[in-house]
Motif scaffolding. Sequence first.
Motif, PDB file in Angstrom:
ATOM      1  N   TRP A 162     -11.651 -64.676  33.383  1.00  0.00           N
ATOM      2  CA  TRP A 162     -11.786 -63.950  32.141  1.00  0.00           C
ATOM      3  C   TRP A 162     -10.800 -64.475  31.116  1.00  0.00           C
ATOM      4  O   TRP A 162      -9.788 -65.093  31.454  1.00  0.00           O
ATOM      5  CB  TRP A 162     -11.637 -62.451  32.347  1.00  0.00           C
ATOM      6  CG  TRP A 162     -10.336 -62.026  32.981  1.00  0.00           C
ATOM      7  CD1 TRP A 162     -10.034 -62.029  34.303  1.00  0.00           C
ATOM      8  CD2 TRP A 162      -9.172 -61.585  32.297  1.00  0.00           C
ATOM      9  NE1 TRP A 162      -8.760 -61.594  34.500  1.00  0.00           N
ATOM     10  CE2 TRP A 162      -8.198 -61.309  33.281  1.00  0.00           C
ATOM     11  CE3 TRP A 162      -8.844 -61.384  30.964  1.00  0.00           C
ATOM     12  CZ2 TRP A 162      -6.932 -60.853  32.960  1.00  0.00           C
ATOM     13  CZ3 TRP A 162      -7.582 -60.921  30.655  1.00  0.00           C
ATOM     14  CH2 TRP A 162      -6.652 -60.656  31.634  1.00  0.00           C
ATOM     15  N   ASP A 214      -8.956 -63.200  27.371  1.00  0.00           N
ATOM     16  CA  ASP A 214      -8.710 -62.107  26.431  1.00  0.00           C
ATOM     17  C   ASP A 214      -8.221 -62.717  25.128  1.00  0.00           C
ATOM     18  O   ASP A 214      -7.113 -63.225  25.051  1.00  0.00           O
ATOM     19  CB  ASP A 214      -7.672 -61.161  27.022  1.00  0.00           C
ATOM     20  CG  ASP A 214      -7.446 -59.935  26.163  1.00  0.00           C
ATOM     21  OD1 ASP A 214      -8.186 -59.771  25.182  1.00  0.00           O
ATOM     22  OD2 ASP A 214      -6.532 -59.153  26.482  1.00  0.00           O
ATOM     23  N   GLU A 215      -9.068 -62.676  24.102  1.00  0.00           N
ATOM     24  CA  GLU A 215      -8.726 -63.278  22.814  1.00  0.00           C
ATOM     25  C   GLU A 215      -8.906 -62.245  21.707  1.00  0.00           C
ATOM     26  O   GLU A 215     -10.012 -61.833  21.404  1.00  0.00           O
ATOM     27  CB  GLU A 215      -9.611 -64.483  22.527  1.00  0.00           C
ATOM     28  CG  GLU A 215      -9.495 -65.586  23.564  1.00  0.00           C
ATOM     29  CD  GLU A 215     -10.465 -66.716  23.276  1.00  0.00           C
ATOM     30  OE1 GLU A 215     -11.066 -66.728  22.192  1.00  0.00           O
ATOM     31  OE2 GLU A 215     -10.627 -67.567  24.154  1.00  0.00           O
ATOM     32  N   LEU A 264     -13.206 -59.897  24.732  1.00  0.00           N
ATOM     33  CA  LEU A 264     -12.941 -60.188  26.133  1.00  0.00           C
ATOM     34  C   LEU A 264     -14.155 -60.913  26.675  1.00  0.00           C
ATOM     35  O   LEU A 264     -15.279 -60.455  26.513  1.00  0.00           O
ATOM     36  CB  LEU A 264     -12.708 -58.900  26.919  1.00  0.00           C
ATOM     37  CG  LEU A 264     -12.574 -59.059  28.422  1.00  0.00           C
ATOM     38  CD1 LEU A 264     -11.279 -59.778  28.760  1.00  0.00           C
ATOM     39  CD2 LEU A 264     -12.630 -57.722  29.111  1.00  0.00           C
TER      40      LEU A 264
END
Length: 83
Positions: A68, A70-71, A75
Amino acid sequence: ENALMTSISRKGENSYYYAHAPRNMDNVENAIAIGGEGVITGGMPRLIHSNSAVSLELKVHNIRNYSWADEDDQLTIYITLDD
């Protein structure tokens, strides 16, 4: 007299509430039965149209490997499925 009956008294059949007016159904001879092609009046369901049988197969995959990112406001989940 309530608002429903007041509206029906003033506007008659044009009242928004006309369909909800109390009816005297002591004499069923006055009842109107509507029927015919395209009119649904209740009773047992009737098949209108049928396609050939469709078989649905449910495939379940256990997810063992994933990653994954997370930006900011997003997500992202990356999943690889083996066939």
